[in-house]
Write a protein that holds these residues in place. Structure first.
Motif, PDB file in Angstrom:
ATOM      1  N   SER A   5       9.087  -0.313  -0.825  1.00 37.03           N
ATOM      2  CA  SER A   5       9.409   0.036  -2.207  1.00 37.03           C
ATOM      3  C   SER A   5       9.313   1.540  -2.398  1.00 37.03           C
ATOM      4  CB  SER A   5       8.458  -0.663  -3.181  1.00 37.03           C
ATOM      5  OG  SER A   5       8.536  -2.065  -3.049  1.00 37.03           O
ATOM      6  N   PHE A   6      10.428   2.146  -2.805  1.00 42.29           N
ATOM      7  CA  PHE A   6      10.455   3.552  -3.189  1.00 42.29           C
ATOM      8  C   PHE A   6      10.321   3.615  -4.712  1.00 42.29           C
ATOM      9  CE2 PHE A   6      12.761   3.459   0.830  1.00 42.29           C
ATOM     10  CZ  PHE A   6      12.305   4.597   1.489  1.00 42.29           C
ATOM     11  N   VAL A   7       9.210   4.132  -5.198  1.00 45.87           N
ATOM     12  CA  VAL A   7       8.944   4.183  -6.635  1.00 45.87           C
ATOM     13  C   VAL A   7       9.117   5.623  -7.102  1.00 45.87           C
ATOM     14  CG1 VAL A   7       7.270   3.732  -8.464  1.00 45.87           C
ATOM     15  CG2 VAL A   7       7.358   2.240  -6.439  1.00 45.87           C
ATOM     16  N   ARG A   8      10.060   5.843  -7.985  1.00 43.52           N
ATOM     17  CA  ARG A   8      10.355   7.211  -8.427  1.00 43.52           C
ATOM     18  C   ARG A   8       9.173   7.826  -9.159  1.00 43.52           C
ATOM     19  NH1 ARG A   8      12.979  10.752 -12.029  1.00 43.52           N
ATOM     20  NH2 ARG A   8      14.763  11.854 -11.113  1.00 43.52           N
ATOM     21  N   VAL A   9       8.882   9.078  -8.869  1.00 44.24           N
ATOM     22  CA  VAL A   9       7.832   9.828  -9.572  1.00 44.24           C
ATOM     23  C   VAL A   9       8.454  10.371 -10.851  1.00 44.24           C
ATOM     24  CG1 VAL A   9       6.197  11.721  -9.451  1.00 44.24           C
ATOM     25  CG2 VAL A   9       6.744  10.409  -7.382  1.00 44.24           C
ATOM     26  N   GLY A  10       8.268   9.645 -11.925  1.00 47.65           N
ATOM     27  CA  GLY A  10       8.916   9.956 -13.194  1.00 47.65           C
ATOM     28  C   GLY A  10      10.127   9.070 -13.395  1.00 47.65           C
ATOM     29  N   ASN A  11      10.169   8.383 -14.519  1.00 47.20           N
ATOM     30  CA  ASN A  11      11.253   7.436 -14.783  1.00 47.20           C
ATOM     31  C   ASN A  11      12.582   8.146 -15.015  1.00 47.20           C
ATOM     32  OD1 ASN A  11       9.582   5.201 -14.615  1.00 47.20           O
ATOM     33  ND2 ASN A  11       9.186   5.127 -16.826  1.00 47.20           N
ATOM     34  N   THR A  12      13.657   7.434 -14.722  1.00 47.53           N
ATOM     35  CA  THR A  12      14.996   7.900 -15.047  1.00 47.53           C
ATOM     36  C   THR A  12      15.833   6.724 -15.505  1.00 47.53           C
ATOM     37  OG1 THR A  12      16.906   9.184 -14.265  1.00 47.53           O
ATOM     38  CG2 THR A  12      15.949   7.604 -12.719  1.00 47.53           C
ATOM     39  N   THR A  13      16.874   6.991 -16.285  1.00 49.41           N
ATOM     40  CA  THR A  13      17.786   5.938 -16.735  1.00 49.41           C
ATOM     41  C   THR A  13      19.210   6.188 -16.248  1.00 49.41           C
ATOM     42  OG1 THR A  13      18.190   7.096 -18.827  1.00 49.41           O
ATOM     43  CG2 THR A  13      16.407   5.459 -18.790  1.00 49.41           C
ATOM     44  N   SER A  14      19.371   7.112 -15.288  1.00 49.09           N
ATOM     45  CA  SER A  14      20.697   7.396 -14.768  1.00 49.09           C
ATOM     46  C   SER A  14      20.591   7.953 -13.356  1.00 49.09           C
ATOM     47  CB  SER A  14      21.412   8.414 -15.662  1.00 49.09           C
ATOM     48  OG  SER A  14      22.702   8.723 -15.161  1.00 49.09           O
ATOM     49  N   THR A  68       0.832  -1.197   0.000  1.00 46.58           N
ATOM     50  CA  THR A  68       0.000   0.000   0.000  1.00 46.58           C
ATOM     51  C   THR A  68       0.865   1.245   0.000  1.00 46.58           C
ATOM     52  OG1 THR A  68      -1.670  -1.192   1.283  1.00 46.58           O
ATOM     53  CG2 THR A  68      -1.834   1.214   1.241  1.00 46.58           C
ATOM     54  N   LYS A  69       0.467   2.223  -0.792  1.00 43.13           N
ATOM     55  CA  LYS A  69       1.188   3.488  -0.812  1.00 43.13           C
ATOM     56  C   LYS A  69       0.946   4.232   0.498  1.00 43.13           C
ATOM     57  CE  LYS A  69       1.415   7.904  -3.267  1.00 43.13           C
ATOM     58  NZ  LYS A  69       0.918   8.690  -4.424  1.00 43.13           N
ATOM     59  N   LYS A  70       2.041   4.644   1.145  1.00 44.24           N
ATOM     60  CA  LYS A  70       1.946   5.309   2.437  1.00 44.24           C
ATOM     61  C   LYS A  70       2.167   6.807   2.345  1.00 44.24           C
ATOM     62  CE  LYS A  70       1.090   1.647   4.868  1.00 44.24           C
ATOM     63  NZ  LYS A  70      -0.239   1.478   5.517  1.00 44.24           N
ATOM     64  N   GLN A  71       3.165   7.232   1.587  1.00 40.46           N
ATOM     65  CA  GLN A  71       3.433   8.656   1.498  1.00 40.46           C
ATOM     66  C   GLN A  71       4.412   8.935   0.368  1.00 40.46           C
ATOM     67  OE1 GLN A  71       6.187   8.407   5.421  1.00 40.46           O
ATOM     68  NE2 GLN A  71       5.888  10.480   4.688  1.00 40.46           N
ATOM     69  N   ARG A  72       4.542  10.211   0.017  1.00 42.38           N
ATOM     70  CA  ARG A  72       5.519  10.649  -0.971  1.00 42.38           C
ATOM     71  C   ARG A  72       6.665  11.317  -0.234  1.00 42.38           C
ATOM     72  NH1 ARG A  72       3.624  13.143  -6.603  1.00 42.38           N
ATOM     73  NH2 ARG A  72       3.041  10.933  -6.733  1.00 42.38           N
ATOM     74  N   VAL A  73       7.903  10.957  -0.591  1.00 44.15           N
ATOM     75  CA  VAL A  73       9.083  11.491   0.092  1.00 44.15           C
ATOM     76  C   VAL A  73      10.056  12.040  -0.945  1.00 44.15           C
ATOM     77  CG1 VAL A  73       8.828   9.883   2.014  1.00 44.15           C
ATOM     78  CG2 VAL A  73      10.260   9.244   0.063  1.00 44.15           C
ATOM     79  N   LYS A  74      10.915  12.943  -0.490  1.00 49.04           N
ATOM     80  CA  LYS A  74      11.956  13.479  -1.360  1.00 49.04           C
ATOM     81  C   LYS A  74      13.306  12.985  -0.881  1.00 49.04           C
ATOM     82  CE  LYS A  74      13.651  17.693  -3.607  1.00 49.04           C
ATOM     83  NZ  LYS A  74      13.538  19.172  -3.699  1.00 49.04           N
ATOM     84  N   ILE A  75      14.016  12.285  -1.758  1.00 50.16           N
ATOM     85  CA  ILE A  75      15.329  11.733  -1.453  1.00 50.16           C
ATOM     86  C   ILE A  75      16.209  11.913  -2.683  1.00 50.16           C
ATOM     87  CG2 ILE A  75      16.645   9.670  -0.802  1.00 50.16           C
ATOM     88  CD1 ILE A  75      14.122   8.578   0.499  1.00 50.16           C
ATOM     89  N   ALA A  76      17.438  12.336  -2.483  1.00 52.46           N
ATOM     90  CA  ALA A  76      18.418  12.462  -3.567  1.00 52.46           C
ATOM     91  C   ALA A  76      17.908  13.346  -4.695  1.00 52.46           C
ATOM     92  CB  ALA A  76      18.804  11.080  -4.096  1.00 52.46           C
ATOM     93  N   GLY A  77      17.185  14.406  -4.334  1.00 46.97           N
ATOM     94  CA  GLY A  77      16.732  15.378  -5.314  1.00 46.97           C
ATOM     95  C   GLY A  77      15.545  14.965  -6.146  1.00 46.97           C
ATOM     96  N   ALA A  78      14.891  13.845  -5.812  1.00 51.26           N
ATOM     97  CA  ALA A  78      13.727  13.368  -6.558  1.00 51.26           C
ATOM     98  C   ALA A  78      12.628  12.961  -5.590  1.00 51.26           C
ATOM     99  CB  ALA A  78      14.106  12.195  -7.459  1.00 51.26           C
ATOM    100  N   TYR A  79      11.405  12.863  -6.106  1.00 53.53           N
ATOM    101  CA  TYR A  79      10.278  12.409  -5.296  1.00 53.53           C
ATOM    102  C   TYR A  79      10.025  10.932  -5.549  1.00 53.53           C
ATOM    103  CZ  TYR A  79       9.249  17.215  -4.035  1.00 53.53           C
ATOM    104  OH  TYR A  79       9.330  18.489  -3.526  1.00 53.53           O
ATOM    105  N   TRP A  80       9.646  10.244  -4.459  1.00 55.03           N
ATOM    106  CA  TRP A  80       9.426   8.801  -4.490  1.00 55.03           C
ATOM    107  C   TRP A  80       8.158   8.475  -3.716  1.00 55.03           C
ATOM    108  CZ3 TRP A  80      13.656   6.278  -6.857  1.00 55.03           C
ATOM    109  CH2 TRP A  80      14.808   7.059  -6.996  1.00 55.03           C
TER     110      TRP A  80
END
Length: 270
Positions: free
Chosen positions: A211-220, A186-198
């Motif tokens: 599981s920290f799921v990045r808000v917006g995909n990245t390849t690097s 279950t999704k619990k909250q949105r957090v900011k880590i390493a300059g991105a939201y998860w």
């Protein structure tokens, strides 16, 4: 063994070294490229749980969910320069779209036992030891593929682990996903880590899965994986007395046909 993730809840299966090789590969030839003077010997393989050692890492063709579908997965090394490696995997899977079939991955540290020495692991979370990781990759999606590209970290309540040790916690960091793939729980909250939201998801499959799921995909990425662990400590979800015993990085595949090429990967502890 990768995390039990999917668009719906997925039954988790324990890694077993006695898994038989896949019967029908059907995937064409895999070519390994050796482009470094400090490179490991080029190698490739398509057998279930194929293992390729690359210095302190090893590549695991982990097909733990293959009985949930039909298909194949292959892995190969590209180069090694010091603690930086390049490697790849391609695959084609059909079957249940909400069940992981494979998690081809680079392994640093514990994976139901230890293959490599001098990994820097385990480390106690209270020490706040840096776990600096860089990863650049590309996914070539030749058909509609349901997958993620993610780190998988394992925590134990003791530094003394072997093949019989059951994890206390599992922590995933999703960088890229497609086809509707989603995490367990279950999704619990949105957090900011390493300059991105998860988005942080919490589930349990006999051990806790975060599981920290990045808000917006990245390849690097270039970040400190301990930042994610300390975020869990601050929320009292894991204990500062727990040990990080393993860092894995790869792609969980549900269905489809694609290729993941890691152009540069490194994880350094301390």
């Amino acid at each position: 063994m990768p995390a039990a993730t999917g668009r719906h809840r997925v039954t988790r299966k324990r890694f077993t070294a006695a898994a038989v090789a896949l019967a029908a590969l059907g995937g064409g030839t895999v070519y390994a490229i050796d482009s470094s003077a400090d490179s490991a010997q080029a190698a490739s393989g398509c057998a279930a749980y194929e293992s390729i050692t690359m210095g302190k890492y090893w590549i695991n063709n982990n097909t733990w969910g293959s009985d949930q579908g039909t298909g194949w997965s292959c892995v190969w090394d590209s180069y090694r320069s010091g603690n930086t490696i390049g490697w790849g995997t391609n695959y084609e899977w059909s079957g249940q779209s909400n069940a992981v079939k494979s998690y081809a991955s680079s392994v640093l540290g514990w994976h139901w036992g230890w293959k490599s020495k001098d990994t820097g692991l385990p480390v106690k979370l209270s020490a706040k030891t840096p776990v600096r990781s860089t990863w650049a990759f590309k996914v070539t999606d030749s058909t509609d593929s349901v997958y993620n590209v993610a780190y998988d970290m394992w925590l134990h309540d003791t530094a003394d682990t072997d093949w019989q040790s059951t994890p206390k916690h599992e922590v995933m960091v999703w960088l890229d996903k497609d086809g509707g793939a989603g995490p367990l729980g279950t999704k619990k909250q949105r957090v900011k880590i390493a300059g991105a939201y998860w988005d942080l998801y919490v589930g349990n499959i006999g051990w806790n899965v975060y599981s920290f799921v990045r808000v917006g995909n990245t390849t690097s990425v270039d970040f400190n994986l301990d930042d994610f662990l300390q975020a869990l400590v601050r929320r009292s979800l894991v204990s500062k007395t727990d040990y990080l015993s393993s860092v894995e990085a790869g792609t969980e595949v549900f269905t489809g046909k694609a290729q993941l090429d890691t152009t540069a990967y490194s994880t350094n502890v301390g």
